[in-house]
Design a protein around this motif. Sequence first.
Motif, short mmCIF file in Angstrom:
data_model
loop_
_atom_site.label_atom_id
_atom_site.label_comp_id
_atom_site.label_asym_id
_atom_site.label_seq_id
_atom_site.Cartn_x
_atom_site.Cartn_y
_atom_site.Cartn_z
N ILE A 138 0.84 -1.20 0.00
CA ILE A 138 0.00 0.00 0.00
C ILE A 138 0.88 1.26 0.00
O ILE A 138 0.62 2.22 -0.74
N CYS A 139 1.92 1.26 0.82
CA CYS A 139 2.82 2.42 0.91
C CYS A 139 3.59 2.62 -0.40
O CYS A 139 3.79 3.75 -0.83
N TYR A 140 3.99 1.53 -1.02
CA TYR A 140 4.72 1.62 -2.29
C TYR A 140 3.83 2.24 -3.37
O TYR A 140 4.26 3.13 -4.11
N LEU A 141 2.59 1.78 -3.45
CA LEU A 141 1.64 2.33 -4.42
C LEU A 141 1.37 3.80 -4.12
O LEU A 141 1.26 4.63 -5.04
N GLY A 142 1.28 4.14 -2.82
CA GLY A 142 1.09 5.54 -2.43
C GLY A 142 2.24 6.42 -2.88
O GLY A 142 2.03 7.54 -3.38
N LEU A 143 3.46 5.93 -2.74
CA LEU A 143 4.64 6.69 -3.18
C LEU A 143 4.66 6.87 -4.69
O LEU A 143 5.05 7.92 -5.20
N LEU A 144 4.24 5.83 -5.43
CA LEU A 144 4.16 5.94 -6.89
C LEU A 144 3.16 7.03 -7.29
O LEU A 144 3.42 7.84 -8.19
N LEU A 145 2.01 7.06 -6.61
CA LEU A 145 0.98 8.07 -6.92
C LEU A 145 1.45 9.49 -6.59
O LEU A 145 1.14 10.44 -7.30
N LEU A 146 2.20 9.61 -5.48
CA LEU A 146 2.63 10.94 -5.01
C LEU A 146 3.98 11.37 -5.60
O LEU A 146 4.43 12.48 -5.31
N TYR A 147 4.60 10.51 -6.40
CA TYR A 147 6.00 10.72 -6.84
C TYR A 147 6.24 12.13 -7.38
O TYR A 147 7.10 12.87 -6.88
N ARG A 148 5.51 12.54 -8.40
CA ARG A 148 5.75 13.84 -9.04
C ARG A 148 5.49 15.01 -8.09
O ARG A 148 6.26 15.96 -8.03
N SER A 149 4.40 14.92 -7.35
CA SER A 149 4.05 15.99 -6.41
C SER A 149 5.09 16.10 -5.30
O SER A 149 5.50 17.20 -4.93
N LEU A 150 5.52 14.95 -4.77
CA LEU A 150 6.52 14.95 -3.70
C LEU A 150 7.84 15.54 -4.17
O LEU A 150 8.47 16.33 -3.47
N LEU A 151 8.23 15.17 -5.39
CA LEU A 151 9.49 15.68 -5.94
C LEU A 151 9.42 17.19 -6.11
O LEU A 151 10.37 17.92 -5.78
N SER A 175 3.76 11.88 5.56
CA SER A 175 4.05 11.57 6.96
C SER A 175 3.43 10.24 7.39
O SER A 175 4.04 9.45 8.12
N ILE A 176 2.20 10.00 6.93
CA ILE A 176 1.51 8.75 7.25
C ILE A 176 2.29 7.56 6.67
O ILE A 176 2.51 6.55 7.35
N LEU A 177 2.73 7.71 5.43
CA LEU A 177 3.51 6.64 4.79
C LEU A 177 4.81 6.36 5.53
O LEU A 177 5.18 5.20 5.75
N VAL A 178 5.50 7.43 5.93
CA VAL A 178 6.77 7.27 6.66
C VAL A 178 6.54 6.50 7.96
O VAL A 178 7.27 5.56 8.28
N GLY A 179 5.52 6.90 8.72
CA GLY A 179 5.22 6.24 9.99
C GLY A 179 4.92 4.76 9.82
O GLY A 179 5.43 3.91 10.56
N LEU A 180 4.12 4.42 8.80
CA LEU A 180 3.76 3.03 8.55
C LEU A 180 4.96 2.18 8.13
O LEU A 180 5.15 1.07 8.61
#
Length: 274
Positions: A138-151, A175-180
Amino acid sequence: SRSYLQRSLIAALVVSMVAGFLGSFLLIRNLALVGDGLAHVSYGAIGIFIVIGIIDPLDGAYVVCVIAAVLIDLAQRYGWLTGDTAIAIISTGMLGLGLVLFKLYGGTSLVTIDTYLWADLITMSDELYQRIVFISVICYLGLLLLYRSLLAICIDPVAARIQGIPVEVISLCWSILVGLVVVSMVQIVGALLVTALLVTPAAIAQITSRSFFSGVVLSQIYGILTILLGLYYSAELGTGTGSMIALVSAVLFVIVVISKSLVRLLTTANQNTS
């Protein structure tokens, strides 16, 4: 048995991939210590929930770690404290609270909480395996979705806001992803060794890559390599899996740094002679 080893290997590989992905962003945000800090928070939270006994200590650690990660992000974003200061205060405070409560009301069974300092993959239960894999995917998929925005936020948060990127919402999700992820990592390498999987592979990738994207990919490859070598040598030498994985990651970093320095020296020498 073989099924135990397969479960341990799959869980470790999945966690190492998401940790490498996450670690790449932590390094460009200058938050390399956040994983270590949140690992201490999770260890303290486990102590608290062992004493309370209402819910599973690891479920409680997930909740507390997510709250701590959000607080650290808010403290940094609104200028209450610098990132490092917020991490230090929250992590040591939570760790102290957990250990004091456990010492006072947790009985004599210190083994219960100490097992979370040095994780051993071989003893992983089926329930723990399923939880780690589910959360990591779930966290990996979340990072893929947020990739461009986070960068975009990491490079220039003001420009990202002007472009219409919801900086606050993205930061909250981050932050939620980091904690998990950190609590999942505590169950793979132990609370003391989280940095071995979260920061070191990403640092090696940063040294050897030419772009951020290639760094993200390489960090996951280095994470997988660290896990495979760590599990192999821990089985061969009879050491704990968590501590061997941490040692392997440090050795890989040293090898890469020395190799890159030698290549640079040889290249400079060749240029001078030509």
